[in-house]
Design a protein around this motif. Structure first.
Motif, PDB file in Angstrom:
ATOM      1  N   VAL A  82       0.848  -1.190   0.000  1.00  0.00           N
ATOM      2  CA  VAL A  82       0.000   0.000   0.000  1.00  0.00           C
ATOM      3  C   VAL A  82       0.884   1.241   0.000  1.00  0.00           C
ATOM      4  O   VAL A  82       1.719   1.418   0.901  1.00  0.00           O
ATOM      5  CB  VAL A  82      -0.923   0.018   1.242  1.00  0.00           C
ATOM      6  CG1 VAL A  82      -1.741   1.310   1.287  1.00  0.00           C
ATOM      7  CG2 VAL A  82      -1.846  -1.203   1.230  1.00  0.00           C
ATOM      8  N   PRO A  83       0.760   2.116  -0.990  1.00  0.00           N
ATOM      9  CA  PRO A  83       1.578   3.331  -1.024  1.00  0.00           C
ATOM     10  C   PRO A  83       1.369   4.186   0.225  1.00  0.00           C
ATOM     11  O   PRO A  83       0.266   4.235   0.789  1.00  0.00           O
ATOM     12  CB  PRO A  83       1.078   4.059  -2.278  1.00  0.00           C
ATOM     13  CG  PRO A  83       0.433   3.000  -3.111  1.00  0.00           C
ATOM     14  CD  PRO A  83      -0.136   2.011  -2.147  1.00  0.00           C
ATOM     15  N   ALA A  84       2.425   4.861   0.653  1.00  0.00           N
ATOM     16  CA  ALA A  84       2.336   5.712   1.844  1.00  0.00           C
ATOM     17  C   ALA A  84       1.309   6.825   1.669  1.00  0.00           C
ATOM     18  O   ALA A  84       0.719   7.310   2.642  1.00  0.00           O
ATOM     19  CB  ALA A  84       3.714   6.301   2.148  1.00  0.00           C
ATOM     20  N   SER A  85       1.088   7.230   0.420  1.00  0.00           N
ATOM     21  CA  SER A  85       0.147   8.328   0.156  1.00  0.00           C
ATOM     22  C   SER A  85      -1.314   7.894   0.167  1.00  0.00           C
ATOM     23  O   SER A  85      -2.215   8.732   0.092  1.00  0.00           O
ATOM     24  CB  SER A  85       0.461   8.935  -1.208  1.00  0.00           C
ATOM     25  OG  SER A  85       0.300   7.955  -2.236  1.00  0.00           O
ATOM     26  N   ALA A  86      -1.574   6.586   0.266  1.00  0.00           N
ATOM     27  CA  ALA A  86      -2.952   6.089   0.164  1.00  0.00           C
ATOM     28  C   ALA A  86      -3.756   6.428   1.403  1.00  0.00           C
ATOM     29  O   ALA A  86      -3.222   6.489   2.523  1.00  0.00           O
ATOM     30  CB  ALA A  86      -2.944   4.582  -0.043  1.00  0.00           C
ATOM     31  N   GLU A  87      -5.039   6.632   1.210  1.00  0.00           N
ATOM     32  CA  GLU A  87      -5.970   6.687   2.339  1.00  0.00           C
ATOM     33  C   GLU A  87      -6.355   5.247   2.660  1.00  0.00           C
ATOM     34  O   GLU A  87      -6.949   4.563   1.833  1.00  0.00           O
ATOM     35  CB  GLU A  87      -7.211   7.510   2.003  1.00  0.00           C
ATOM     36  CG  GLU A  87      -8.173   7.596   3.173  1.00  0.00           C
ATOM     37  CD  GLU A  87      -9.221   8.690   3.028  1.00  0.00           C
ATOM     38  OE1 GLU A  87     -10.174   8.700   3.824  1.00  0.00           O
ATOM     39  OE2 GLU A  87      -9.084   9.533   2.116  1.00  0.00           O
ATOM     40  N   GLU A  88      -5.981   4.802   3.845  1.00  0.00           N
ATOM     41  CA  GLU A  88      -6.144   3.405   4.207  1.00  0.00           C
ATOM     42  C   GLU A  88      -7.306   3.246   5.171  1.00  0.00           C
ATOM     43  O   GLU A  88      -7.373   3.909   6.205  1.00  0.00           O
ATOM     44  CB  GLU A  88      -4.856   2.880   4.844  1.00  0.00           C
ATOM     45  CG  GLU A  88      -4.850   1.395   5.094  1.00  0.00           C
ATOM     46  CD  GLU A  88      -3.476   0.888   5.503  1.00  0.00           C
ATOM     47  OE1 GLU A  88      -3.401  -0.204   6.102  1.00  0.00           O
ATOM     48  OE2 GLU A  88      -2.471   1.585   5.211  1.00  0.00           O
ATOM     49  N   LEU A  89      -8.229   2.350   4.825  1.00  0.00           N
ATOM     50  CA  LEU A  89      -9.388   2.069   5.663  1.00  0.00           C
ATOM     51  C   LEU A  89      -9.301   0.645   6.172  1.00  0.00           C
ATOM     52  O   LEU A  89      -9.308  -0.298   5.380  1.00  0.00           O
ATOM     53  CB  LEU A  89     -10.689   2.248   4.871  1.00  0.00           C
ATOM     54  CG  LEU A  89     -10.924   3.582   4.162  1.00  0.00           C
ATOM     55  CD1 LEU A  89     -12.239   3.538   3.399  1.00  0.00           C
ATOM     56  CD2 LEU A  89     -10.917   4.728   5.143  1.00  0.00           C
ATOM     57  N   ASP A  90      -9.203   0.485   7.480  1.00  0.00           N
ATOM     58  CA  ASP A  90      -9.205  -0.850   8.070  1.00  0.00           C
ATOM     59  C   ASP A  90     -10.657  -1.306   8.172  1.00  0.00           C
ATOM     60  O   ASP A  90     -11.429  -0.779   8.976  1.00  0.00           O
ATOM     61  CB  ASP A  90      -8.551  -0.826   9.440  1.00  0.00           C
ATOM     62  CG  ASP A  90      -8.430  -2.220  10.058  1.00  0.00           C
ATOM     63  OD1 ASP A  90      -9.109  -3.158   9.572  1.00  0.00           O
ATOM     64  OD2 ASP A  90      -7.679  -2.376  11.030  1.00  0.00           O
ATOM     65  N   LEU A  91     -11.033  -2.288   7.354  1.00  0.00           N
ATOM     66  CA  LEU A  91     -12.427  -2.730   7.274  1.00  0.00           C
ATOM     67  C   LEU A  91     -12.597  -4.130   7.860  1.00  0.00           C
ATOM     68  O   LEU A  91     -13.394  -4.932   7.361  1.00  0.00           O
ATOM     69  CB  LEU A  91     -12.907  -2.683   5.829  1.00  0.00           C
ATOM     70  CG  LEU A  91     -13.029  -1.279   5.236  1.00  0.00           C
ATOM     71  CD1 LEU A  91     -13.408  -1.349   3.766  1.00  0.00           C
ATOM     72  CD2 LEU A  91     -14.033  -0.442   5.997  1.00  0.00           C
TER      73      LEU A  91
END
Length: 474
Positions: A82-91
């Motif tokens: 996952v790129p560092a710039s991504a908005e990451e959602l823990d689902l």
């Protein structure tokens, strides 16, 4: 396999698939952006369960990576960078399925007492329920839908992708449908609405074979497709005439009525369904004709369930969405149906219709689904699509099979399976996020929290809340 003549898509710009054009959040109007929850260039949905729409078993602990409007990777969370710039959602605890594709999804609504175009509430309910693509399958106000489609594509309105079906085409009528009495009439109607932007057409119950043939041929000549809610023409007759899709399954098939006369809707249709042997040669012949000619069937169980006494269960979200007047009209009719429970044949007919759809698929048929928010008012846009998920499981399909019916199969019917309908790298990011596991708990299909269309994530709860008290009047 039947072949139809098609004009080059280069000459028909209006036929470019809706899925081909991306739509980023920056291009959306302020009234649409109000519902945008996620608009990052790169988004990672991590630790999620994926039911990908292909019929494959659910995959646990997955990450779905989105860049722009495309899915670029799907796989175990530990294996996806996952790129560092991504908005990451823990689902964790959530399920991702493809955006649902509704093949019989009007933007008008009826009760037993009213009929109204709901251009405000229908698109919001569809998208908020996880339905990212609809085919209107018979228009009440065709220009309302043509303009709605344009508004959604331009980012001025919120709603699903739309495939516009022209007005209902039937025999001579005094109602809102388009009545035709000659093949020339039928060709003229198809030609006019094709020029206006319709890409599908729908025949209704009293059309003649000659007029239906002319209408189908004109649609095919223009590279367009045809479906039907039939009765005067049986399924096997319609297949012979070249139809591409048939609506409602057993409920509208007059193949098995003993009193069927040419070009007439038989009076004994319901009785023919009660006595029908689903293993009979005549049923298998219908299936063979449809399958050999590539004719899909659309399941609309949610609207027919309304005629079964005591069904469906009343939900708070349903009563809260409807206008008070529309709700009362529905409840009045619901109570009237319940009073006839002792003599109603609908429980038996409904169950047989469910079995018919399972038998069609087991024979190799292509089944899609849609809500059809008409009838007595109890099947709302979006909510009824979710109810179809439960009813198809009740019919005998597995939850994974039903996800495929309501996603990838719909894309196949629309000719968009290379772009939509499954959770796969390279496809457009139309996704539905569910709080729960609809494979083990089918009712959790109602718990949609986030809906991605073209890679933009919309707040599903906010969309549904925005139509409280509006269905039936807006």
């Amino acid at each position: 396999m039947r072949a139809s003549t098609a004009i080059s898509l280069l000459m028909l710009g209006l036929l470019t698939p809706v899925a081909a054009a991306g739509q980023d959040a920056a291009s959306l109007s302020s009234s649409v952006r109000e519902f945008v929850a996620i608009d990052a260039p790169v988004v990672a949905l991590t630790n999620v369960r994926v039911v990908d729409g292909t019929g494959a078993p659910p995959a646990e602990g997955q990450t779905v990576l989105i860049e722009g409007n495309r899915i670029v990777a799907v796989g175990p969370t530990a294996a996806i960078s996952v790129p560092a710039s991504a908005e990451e959602l823990d689902l964790t605890g959530h399920t991702v399925i493809p955006g649902m594709i509704g093949l019989h999804n009007h933007t008008f609504y009826t009760t037993s007492s009213r009929q109204v175009q709901i251009s405000y509430s229908a698109p919001r309910l569809y998208l908020g329920s996880g339905v990212t693509t609809i085919r209107t399958t018979g228009s009440y106000h065709p220009y309302s839908e043509i303009n709605m489609k344009r508004g959604i594509e331009e980012g001025r309105m919120i709603g699903p992708r739309m495939h516009i079906t022209g007005p209902y085409i039937t025999g001579p009528t005094s109602g809102y449908m388009t009545g035709v009495s000659t093949p020339e009439d039928a060709r003229r109607v198809v030609g006019y609405w094709a020029d206006e932007g319709a890409t599908w057409f729908k025949a209704y119950t009293s059309i003649s074979r000659a007029d239906l043939k002319a209408a189908i041929d004109e649609a095919h000549r223009r590279g367009l497709k045809f479906t039907g809610h039939l009765c005067s023409v049986s399924f096997r007759e319609a297949v012979e005439l070249g139809i591409d899709n048939l609506e409602h399954g057993l409920f509208t098939n007059s193949d098995y009525a003993a009193d069927k006369e040419p070009d007439q809707c038989p009076s004994g249709l319901r009785a023919s369904l009660l006595d029908l042997d689903l293993g009979s040669q005549e049923v298998q012949q219908t299936f063979r004709d449809m399958i050999d000619n590539g004719v899909a069937m659309t399941s609309t169980l949610a609207v027919y369930e309304l005629s079964v006494p005591g069904r469906p269960p009343l939900e708070d979200r349903f009563t809260e969405a409807m206008s008070p007047e529309a709700l009362q009209e529905y409840l009045n009719r619901r109570n009237s149906i319940a009073e006839q429970a002792a003599t109603s044949t609908m429980p038996e007919v409904f169950r047989k219709a469910q079995q018919y759809e399972v038998a069609f698929v087991r024979a190799g048929g292509l089944l899609g689904a849609g809500v059809d928010p008409t009838g007595n008012g109890g099947a709302l846009p979006g909510f009824g699509d979710q109810r179809n998920f439960e009813l198809l499981i009740e019919a005998g399909f597995t939850p994974v099979e039903v996800v495929q019916i309501m996603t990838l199969n719909g894309a196949r019917v629309l000719g968009l399976e290379s772009e939509l309908g499954s959770v796969a790298a390279g496809k457009i990011a139309d996704l539905t996020v569910i709080d729960g596991n609809p494979v083990t708990d089918p009712a959790s299909i109602r718990e949609v929290t986030l809906v991605f269309k073209d890679g933009v994530g919309y707040d599903a709860v906010k969309l549904v809340d925005s139509v409280r008290g509006q269905v039936g009047i807006r």
